[in-house]
Structures are given as structure tokens and as C-alpha cells.
Design an enzyme around this catalytic site. Sequence first.
Site, mmCIF file in Angstrom:
data_model
loop_
_atom_site.group_PDB
_atom_site.id
_atom_site.type_symbol
_atom_site.label_atom_id
_atom_site.label_comp_id
_atom_site.label_asym_id
_atom_site.label_seq_id
_atom_site.Cartn_x
_atom_site.Cartn_y
_atom_site.Cartn_z
ATOM 1 N N LYS A 204 0.858 -1.195 0.000
ATOM 2 C CA LYS A 204 0.000 0.000 0.000
ATOM 3 C C LYS A 204 0.888 1.237 0.000
ATOM 4 O O LYS A 204 1.804 1.354 0.815
ATOM 5 C CB LYS A 204 -0.879 0.028 1.265
ATOM 6 N N HIS B 74 -0.072 -7.572 9.126
ATOM 7 C CA HIS B 74 -0.283 -6.193 8.669
ATOM 8 C C HIS B 74 0.064 -5.161 9.748
ATOM 9 O O HIS B 74 0.806 -4.218 9.504
ATOM 10 C CB HIS B 74 -1.747 -5.951 8.278
HETATM 11 C C1 BG6 Z 1 -6.648 -9.550 4.734
HETATM 12 C C2 BG6 Z 1 -7.458 -10.227 5.803
HETATM 13 O O1 BG6 Z 1 -5.300 -9.926 4.840
HETATM 14 O O2 BG6 Z 1 -6.746 -8.144 4.874
HETATM 15 C C3 BG6 Z 1 -8.902 -9.755 5.766
HETATM 16 O O3 BG6 Z 1 -7.402 -11.631 5.625
HETATM 17 C C4 BG6 Z 1 -8.974 -8.254 5.783
HETATM 18 O O4 BG6 Z 1 -9.643 -10.308 6.833
HETATM 19 C C5 BG6 Z 1 -8.066 -7.652 4.723
HETATM 20 O O5 BG6 Z 1 -10.319 -7.862 5.542
HETATM 21 C C6 BG6 Z 1 -8.018 -6.139 4.795
HETATM 22 O O6 BG6 Z 1 -7.235 -5.628 3.756
HETATM 23 P P1 BG6 Z 1 -7.578 -4.227 3.052
HETATM 24 O O7 BG6 Z 1 -6.412 -3.966 2.181
HETATM 25 O O8 BG6 Z 1 -8.846 -4.442 2.311
HETATM 26 O O9 BG6 Z 1 -7.744 -3.248 4.156
#
Ligand code: BG6
Length: 465
Positions: A172, A230
Site C-alpha cells: 500500500k 499487517h
Molecule cells: C486480509 C485479511 O489480509 O486483509 C482480511 O485476511 C482483511 O480479513 C483484509 O479484511 C483487509 O485488507 P484491506 O487492504 O482491504 O484493508
Amino acid sequence: MEKPHSDALVFFGVTGDLAYKQIFPALQALARRGELEMPVIGVARSDWSPEQFRERVRDSLEKHGGVDEEAFKKLSARLQFLSGNYADDDTYRRLRELLGASKHPLHYLAIPPSTFELVAQGLAKSGCGDGARIIVEKPFGRDLESAQSLNLTLHKFFAEDAIFRMDHYLGKEAVENLHYFRFANTFVEPVWNSNYIASVQITMAEQFGVQGRGAFYEEVGALRDVVQNHLLQVLALLTMEPPQGSDVDSMRDEKLRVLEAMRPLSPAELVRGQFEGYRDEEGVAPGSVVETFAALRLHIDNERWKGVPFYIRAGKQLPVTGTEVLVRLKQPAHPVFSADRSCCENHFRFRLSPDVMIAIGARTKLPGQSMVGEATELVAQRHAHEEMTPYERLLGDAMHGDTALFTRGDTVEAAWRIVDPVLGNAAPALPYAPNTWGPAAASDIIAGDGGWNELSIEGKKDDPK
Ligand code: BG6
């Protein structure tokens, strides 16, 4: 030495959710940019015809971002489908045939971690692994021990610089900008420590639930799904020391160092929650104690961060969808404006999604005779969305052999070491009503530090993906 560009993309688990929601749109975007001049081979157990595969791709594009007829035409001309069992040598023999003259295939494993060893071995034995790179999806293992064993397995067949551990958050733009903003601005470093920073908090809120992924979610829960990867990656970028050089490993070394300085989590500093209704989801056990919400406090035992609390909160079925970092600064040591009660909190606010924003919270005086002011924000950057999706960015990087935005084996293990003590049922999964900010106990964890930042985002009920 220039790294060779991948010359084929092999996607294991091509009939799954990830391919449908993220990978096909990313491939269309790469094709549009002329960066997909190679065969794309989808592998799965299902017995699909080439037409069925193409239809699935078109359907995915219609639902996720739209079909660009010209790019789709280029993409479909490259698609091939291989139906096979991952345990069968013949699958890899046929794959090697399909790869033809390819010398540097990129293998993407969007399959359960329990099948990684089987596939990595199959690729190596058949020659499909020669000169190849491999992408593995998160979560990388389910705890420290399994991550260590997965690393050992992969290292039997692939060198570290051929292994791309995917964490799409690192792709990102807004997450890269945390790193850039910190080290490109002279005014940041002098205050970026325990002398000036009171606390740091990260909220990842999702308004939606598990969206039919109940069986997957039962295996992970919020801690394994988004905190271990994350959010600890975001925290590492916010707290690491400046890298010694601009090469990939200097940065990864600093990330590792700060993750190693993070104290393993304690159940006493964790609140787990489960939204009401989760147990009725398909694939979820009726008595499930898996968390769909986690709030926790972390500490970093090093010189820079001594005494600064770090907070992470992540959950599903919350009032909005958005991810934000709030860095609160300490009050001035000597209160010059004592009549101004709310004076004088400053902060840095980084919004990572759904839009991108960097803002600095400052105070300015209200017109009038008294020395009373108001909170204001200086917005350094604001844009509606990312230029490229993370998957487009990261797939392109992996094809170039660029590992910078992928997690190194030792870093993944360091992150597991932090969450390991609180995995499973370490604290009770407290129920919370959908559309609330999780169990009430989550507020207690941060009560002394100004409370949670309630993201002011106009929530949309739909999943943005
Ligand atoms: C994923 C998770 O890695 O990231 C999900 O498995 C989550 O549960 C998603 O919703 C969120 O990613 P983003 O980029 O849509 O915020």
C-alpha cells in the site's frame, strides 16, 4: 547484477477467493501496462475447461474493478489451466511441459499452508523450481513453531531471495509513505521518541463481517489474520531506527531489530471480542471462541521507546471501515496557557485507508481577548485512493525479483514471537454487538492515554474489495 524478469506466472489455488477478488484484477492491470508478457498458468484440483477459467476471470473483473476489453483480451490469450492433485508427481511433470522454454517461473502459492511443503517439493523434484521464485500468502504459519518449520521447509528448496512472503499491506502506498515521511523530514526525527511522544495507536476497523470466509476465519481469528502481519509491520515502520543504507536488507534488518525489541504480548494487556452472530456464519463452530476483535497494548524495550505505550485495535463488524495511526505528542512541560483547558495536544495522524492522509494536529488561538485556542489539523497529504492496488504492485515487484516489500523469514518469526503467548484462548472472547467498537473492556486498556481514536470516516456497508 541485474535480476532476471520472471517469464511465467503459475498460480496455485486459482479457483479460490483471493484469485477472484485480488489477483485477476491485478493481472488485468499488469496486462494493461504491458507487464504481463508471459504465460499465466492457473493450477487447481477442479477440472475446469479453458473456457470456464476465462469465464471465471471475466466474472471476477466484472465484480472487482471492471473489464478493460483490450487488456482482458491480452490477459485471456495468456491464460492456461492445469487441473491436478498437489500430491501427484504427474501434476508437476505436466506443469513443466506447459512451462516450455520458461527459465524463471514465478510460482504463487495461494493455498493452505499445510500444503506448502508438498507443492515446494513437487516443484523442486520436477525441475519447475529451477531458477524460479515463489510467493507465499499470509498467514505464514499459525504460530512461531510452525513458521520456523515452514521457513526450514522452503529453504530446503529455495534461496531466501527467491522467497516472497506476501503481506499486501506492504504494497500500500500509504504504508510505504510512513517510512518515507519519517525519514525524509528533518522535523520528524527530533520528536520521534519517548521525550515527545506520549502514545501511538493503530486502529484497523472493518464494517463488514467474515463474508463467507467463516471456515478460514475459524483457523485464524483477528490476531493471526491482521495483527501478526499487517499491523505489526505498520508498527515496525513507525518505530524502527533509520536504516543504515538504502539497500533492501538495511531496511529489513532495522525492522527485525525493532520487532525483536517488542515485548511478547501478555494476556493481561489484551482484550479479545467476538461479534454477536459470528457463530451463525457458515463454517463457524457453534461454540467458537475465535476472536473477531482484538485490542492490545505493546511495549518496546529500547532506548527510543522506553515507557511509550503502543496500542493496536482491529475488528470486524465495527462502525466504519478504515485504518488509521494516531501518534499523540506529550503536552508542553510548562503550561503557559493554563486557562485553555484542552491545550495543548499535538499529534500526527496517518490514514492508511480507505483514503490516504497525513495530518499534523496543532492548535491555533481563537479570535478574541482570551488566550484560548482550538484544535486544527495541517494536512500534508490527502488523496482518495491508491494508484495501484497492492497486489498489482507486489506481483510486479516479485516478477522483477525485488524483495523490498516482502517480509523476510526472520522478521516473520520475530512477529510470531510477539503474538505467540496470546494465541488461542488466552483471554475470553467477549461478545460485542455489530456496529459497535468492540467489547467495553477495550476502552479500559487505553483509558489513561486519551482513549481510542474514533475514525471519522463515512462508513460504507459494502466491502471495498
Ligand atoms: C486480509 C485479511 O489480509 O486483509 C482480511 O485476511 C482483511 O480479513 C483484509 O479484511 C483487509 O485488507 P484491506 O487492504 O482491504 O484493508
